[in-house]
Design a protein around this motif. Structure first.
Motif, PDB file in Angstrom:
ATOM      1  N   SER A  80      -5.242   5.987  -5.649  1.00 58.76           N
ATOM      2  CA  SER A  80      -3.903   6.131  -5.335  1.00 58.76           C
ATOM      3  C   SER A  80      -3.213   6.854  -6.157  1.00 58.76           C
ATOM      4  CB  SER A  80      -3.287   4.589  -5.176  1.00 58.76           C
ATOM      5  OG  SER A  80      -3.240   4.200  -6.228  1.00 58.76           O
ATOM      6  N   GLY A  82       1.455   7.417  -6.998  1.00 55.78           N
ATOM      7  CA  GLY A  82       2.513   6.843  -6.641  1.00 55.78           C
ATOM      8  C   GLY A  82       3.666   6.808  -7.532  1.00 55.78           C
ATOM      9  N   PHE A 103       5.648   1.798  -5.724  1.00 54.03           N
ATOM     10  CA  PHE A 103       5.054   2.512  -4.481  1.00 54.03           C
ATOM     11  C   PHE A 103       3.743   3.224  -4.881  1.00 54.03           C
ATOM     12  CE2 PHE A 103       4.501   6.298  -1.784  1.00 54.03           C
ATOM     13  CZ  PHE A 103       4.104   5.788  -0.461  1.00 54.03           C
ATOM     14  N   TYR A 105       0.625   5.494  -2.792  1.00 52.98           N
ATOM     15  CA  TYR A 105      -0.142   5.866  -1.511  1.00 52.98           C
ATOM     16  C   TYR A 105      -1.544   6.144  -1.634  1.00 52.98           C
ATOM     17  CZ  TYR A 105      -0.491   9.166   2.352  1.00 52.98           C
ATOM     18  OH  TYR A 105      -0.916   9.972   3.575  1.00 52.98           O
ATOM     19  N   ASN A 123       0.377   3.011   2.704  1.00 50.05           N
ATOM     20  CA  ASN A 123       1.817   2.818   1.846  1.00 50.05           C
ATOM     21  C   ASN A 123       1.520   1.529   1.377  1.00 50.05           C
ATOM     22  OD1 ASN A 123       2.614   5.505   2.548  1.00 50.05           O
ATOM     23  ND2 ASN A 123       3.297   4.550   4.631  1.00 50.05           N
TER      24      ASN A 123
END
Length: 138
Positions: A80, A82, A103, A105, A123
């Motif tokens: 990920s 973020g 967050f 992604y 998400n």
């Protein structure tokens, strides 16, 4: 400026020899306003084949038992990307509270996993609060 940039890296390995490696990388811009500290910046998570299989893989047997997801054999790589932000407030020499938001992604094989694609979301949001007590010698 050097006091305002913080780089961080964590490398993790499970307790068993076949548990695999994962890593978190990040950079924060840090700004102090008296007792309040604001920080935030980009994040990246990486994992090898073992960790990817543990978290995002689905064996043929598990797919057959479940019936609604296909077998999936992910490969290691970027999990990920973020952003993270935190706000800390120093109440006294002993007490600090922190609020944080993150967050992520999901990308690559992690995003392609039926666990994420069919049952979850690319998400990922994390919110938290913490309190720290520091023992002081007087």
């Amino acid at each position: 400026m050097e006091d305002q940039l913080r780089l961080r890296g964590e490398l993790r390995h499970g307790l068993r020899s076949n548990d695999g490696f994962s890593a978190d990388l990040g950079a924060d811009y840090v700004q102090n306003y008296g007792q309040l500290t604001l920080s935030g910046g980009p994040r990246m998570v990486l994992a090898d084949d073992h960790v990817m299989n543990l978290k995002y893989g689905i064996s043929p047997e598990a797919a057959l038992r479940n019936g609604s997801v296909a077998a999936f054999d992910p490969k290691g790589g970027i999990v990920s990307v973020g952003l993270s932000a935190a706000q800390s407030y120093v109440w006294s020499k002993e007490w600090t509270t922190t609020l944080y938001q993150r967050f992520d992604y999901m990308v690559g094989d992690a995003a392609s996993s039926p666990i994420v694609k069919d049952l979850g979301s690319r998400n990922q949001f994390t919110f938290g609060v913490g309190a720290t007590y520091s023992f002081t010698a007087e």
